[in-house]
Write an enzyme that holds these catalytic residues in place. Sequence first.
Site, short mmCIF file in Angstrom:
data_model
loop_
_atom_site.label_atom_id
_atom_site.label_comp_id
_atom_site.label_asym_id
_atom_site.label_seq_id
_atom_site.Cartn_x
_atom_site.Cartn_y
_atom_site.Cartn_z
CB ALA A 162 5.64 5.57 -4.43
CB SER A 163 10.78 8.01 -3.14
OG SER A 163 11.28 8.58 -4.33
CD GLU B 181 3.54 15.85 -3.73
OE1 GLU B 181 2.92 15.74 -2.65
OE2 GLU B 181 4.28 14.96 -4.18
CG ASP C 137 1.79 8.31 -4.66
OD1 ASP C 137 0.62 8.63 -4.96
OD2 ASP C 137 2.16 8.13 -3.48
CG HIS D 165 2.29 12.34 -1.69
ND1 HIS D 165 3.27 13.28 -1.53
CD2 HIS D 165 2.67 11.30 -0.87
CE1 HIS D 165 4.19 12.85 -0.67
NE2 HIS D 165 3.83 11.64 -0.26
CB ILE D 166 -2.87 8.05 -2.53
CG1 ILE D 166 -2.53 7.43 -3.89
CG2 ILE D 166 -3.82 9.24 -2.67
CD1 ILE D 166 -3.64 6.62 -4.52
N GLY D 167 0.43 7.08 -1.48
CA GLY D 167 1.13 5.84 -1.11
C GLY D 167 0.78 5.38 0.30
N1 NAD Z 1 4.29 8.04 -1.53
C1 NAD Z 1 4.08 8.03 -0.26
O1 NAD Z 1 2.97 8.25 0.20
C2 NAD Z 1 5.21 7.74 0.67
C3 NAD Z 1 4.94 7.10 1.87
C4 NAD Z 1 5.99 6.83 2.72
C5 NAD Z 1 7.27 7.21 2.39
N2 NAD Z 1 7.51 7.85 1.24
C6 NAD Z 1 8.88 8.23 0.86
O2 NAD Z 1 9.63 7.04 0.69
C7 NAD Z 1 10.91 7.24 1.25
C8 NAD Z 1 11.46 5.91 1.68
O3 NAD Z 1 10.73 5.41 2.77
P1 NAD Z 1 11.31 4.27 3.71
O4 NAD Z 1 10.40 4.18 4.87
O5 NAD Z 1 11.58 3.04 2.96
O6 NAD Z 1 12.67 4.94 4.16
P2 NAD Z 1 13.91 4.24 4.83
O7 NAD Z 1 14.69 5.32 5.46
O8 NAD Z 1 13.49 3.08 5.64
O9 NAD Z 1 14.73 3.68 3.57
C9 NAD Z 1 15.38 4.50 2.66
C10 NAD Z 1 16.55 3.72 2.10
O10 NAD Z 1 17.14 4.51 1.08
C11 NAD Z 1 18.55 4.35 1.18
N3 NAD Z 1 19.22 5.44 0.50
C12 NAD Z 1 19.45 6.70 0.94
N4 NAD Z 1 20.10 7.41 0.00
C13 NAD Z 1 20.29 6.58 -1.05
C14 NAD Z 1 20.89 6.74 -2.31
N5 NAD Z 1 21.44 7.89 -2.68
N6 NAD Z 1 20.92 5.67 -3.13
C15 NAD Z 1 20.35 4.49 -2.76
N7 NAD Z 1 19.77 4.29 -1.56
C16 NAD Z 1 19.73 5.33 -0.73
C17 NAD Z 1 18.81 4.29 2.66
O11 NAD Z 1 20.06 3.70 2.95
C18 NAD Z 1 17.63 3.44 3.13
O12 NAD Z 1 17.94 2.07 3.16
C19 NAD Z 1 10.66 8.22 2.41
O13 NAD Z 1 11.81 8.95 2.70
C20 NAD Z 1 9.56 9.08 1.88
O14 NAD Z 1 10.12 10.21 1.27
C21 NAD Z 1 6.50 8.12 0.36
O1 2HG Z 2 0.66 11.47 4.29
C1 2HG Z 2 1.44 12.23 3.72
O2 2HG Z 2 1.17 13.39 3.42
C2 2HG Z 2 2.87 11.77 3.40
C3 2HG Z 2 3.00 10.33 3.04
C4 2HG Z 2 4.43 9.93 2.78
O3 2HG Z 2 5.02 10.67 1.78
C5 2HG Z 2 5.31 9.93 3.99
O4 2HG Z 2 6.35 10.58 3.99
O5 2HG Z 2 4.95 9.22 4.94
#
Ligand code: NAD
Ligand code: 2HG
Length: 475
Positions: free
Chosen positions: A292-293, A323, A318, A353-355
């Site tokens: 979900a990243s 997309e 996700d 992409h609904i995380g």
């Molecule tokens: N699916 C969704 O709707 C959704 C929602 C929110 C965020 N996200 C994605 O999730 C990601 C993570 O969110 P977060 O808020 O936890 O971010 P964050 O920045 O708080 O945490 C990311 C972590 O990843 C670590 N990291 C970076 N590169 C790395 C690597 N090569 N190997 C291992 N660890 C590594 C960093 O040190 C950090 O601790 C966001 O960047 C975003 O892309 C997706």
């Molecule tokens: O709401 C979105 O489109 C993105 C959600 C998530 O991937 C984020 O980066 O916060």
Amino acid sequence: MESESAIDGTSLDLGPAKAELSRRVSSSLNFSTSPHPPSWPKSGDFARAQSFVSPKPLKPFNTADFKILLLENVNKTGVDLLEGVNYQVTSLKSSLPEDELIEKIRDVQVIGIRSKTKLTERVLKAAKNLIVIGCFCIGTNQVDLKYAAERGIAVFNSPFSNSRSVAELVIGEIIALARQLGDRSNELHRGTWNKVSNGCWEIRGKTLGIIGYGHIGSQLSVLAEAFGMTVIYYDTVNLMALGTAKQVPTLEELFKAADFVTCHVPELPETTGMIGREELSQMKRGSYLINASRGHVVDIPALINAMRSGQIAGAALDVYPSEPGGNGDYFSNDLNPWAEDLRRLKNIILTPHIGGSTEEAQSAIGIEVAQALIRYINDGATLGAVNMPEVSLRSLTIDEPNHVRVIYIHRNVPGVLKTVNEILGDHNVDKQMTDSRGDVAYLMADISDVSNTVIKDLYQRLEGLNSRIMTRVLF
Ligand SMILES: NC(=O)c1ccc[n+]([C@@H]2O[C@H](COP(=O)([O-])OP(=O)(O)OC[C@H]3O[C@@H](n4cnc5c(N)ncnc54)[C@H](O)[C@@H]3O)[C@@H](O)[C@H]2O)c1
Ligand SMILES: O=C(O)CC[C@@H](O)C(=O)O
């Protein structure tokens, strides 16, 4: 402070309160067709006019001139806050195709996006008036942050307002995969009763391997332990473990021990293709994968092969390498040649992409990012900016006649401060702050006892410097 010309509040059709606002912001200089943005109204009580002074003839300030384009259905909380400050807000439900985006972005001073709108160098080149970008989400990989900074365009996001929502989704997926809920539900939707326990598990006592122990990963760690899971995590940074979780030194170690592997890393060159054929083969046979990243983190064809062979017993995705900009058809084989194969797999949960898509998260993000935009537009404060040095002075207030806040965004080269202070030094500088981040530096100075003529002179002299990226004067 002398005023170039007063705003005619009645012509704005804003009602008595807003007519008062317009009257109070009348002491402003307005923008012209120069690349510099227009005058901005103050938030809250709209106490103070804030302007970009243009070398062109000055025009009356008009709050309706300030344009914000919001794409991708930004939450009403954010739209309301921005409209409440009387900016001219256009809010669209989806993102825009690049050419249309280029057309629309030319005209606006502020753009708000979520994860689908790509603000590339090509798009930003067209954004002649843009001063700030609001990412109403966590990820900022969709914006060319470096180019934006070089152009003096600040970028804000909401670093953790949807973390809990993502963590809860992942917990739900862990259980759903362990119990094959998607398949059972689909079967019964089609009228088939298939009561099985083979290959279905409790999650209690299983090991969760979290890749990326940031806001989401660490939140998930706490929830998973509450379900009786053992948590291990891998992160490039040494991070304090929550509960009884343990950081492992290598990805291999995580793959060897985890029954469930979940990815929570940002999109970076190092995380692109981070989970491919080799990594999947290192995972325990019959384990599960969740992503979900960002879509490029997992190599989808490699995952398809690993699931077909039984190496991976289930997966939840996700996010995808490409997309669509809005809701509707997706997964055509033209765009993703693996689409049909992916859809045919057993025990795979595919979500659009609904995380972070919960009422709570979107509402909090709307408020957080809108407030950051207002603080930046009205006060020049960069606290929380992801591509600029963080600089802030106190909020500007109404009781400061003959006062100007100078903001000088410049290239971080030797000797700039000396030159700038030669320009500011003839005046009464109350407070000054400066900081740099990479090639870009941000200077804020509050100056009292200045007339409009002086403001204009300061502006023009700063604009004339070689180091200049963008100059704003707020008064
Ligand atoms: N699916 C969704 O709707 C959704 C929602 C929110 C965020 N996200 C994605 O999730 C990601 C993570 O969110 P977060 O808020 O936890 O971010 P964050 O920045 O708080 O945490 C990311 C972590 O990843 C670590 N990291 C970076 N590169 C790395 C690597 N090569 N190997 C291992 N660890 C590594 C960093 O040190 C950090 O601790 C966001 O960047 C975003 O892309 C997706
Ligand atoms: O709401 C979105 O489109 C993105 C959600 C998530 O991937 C984020 O980066 O916060």
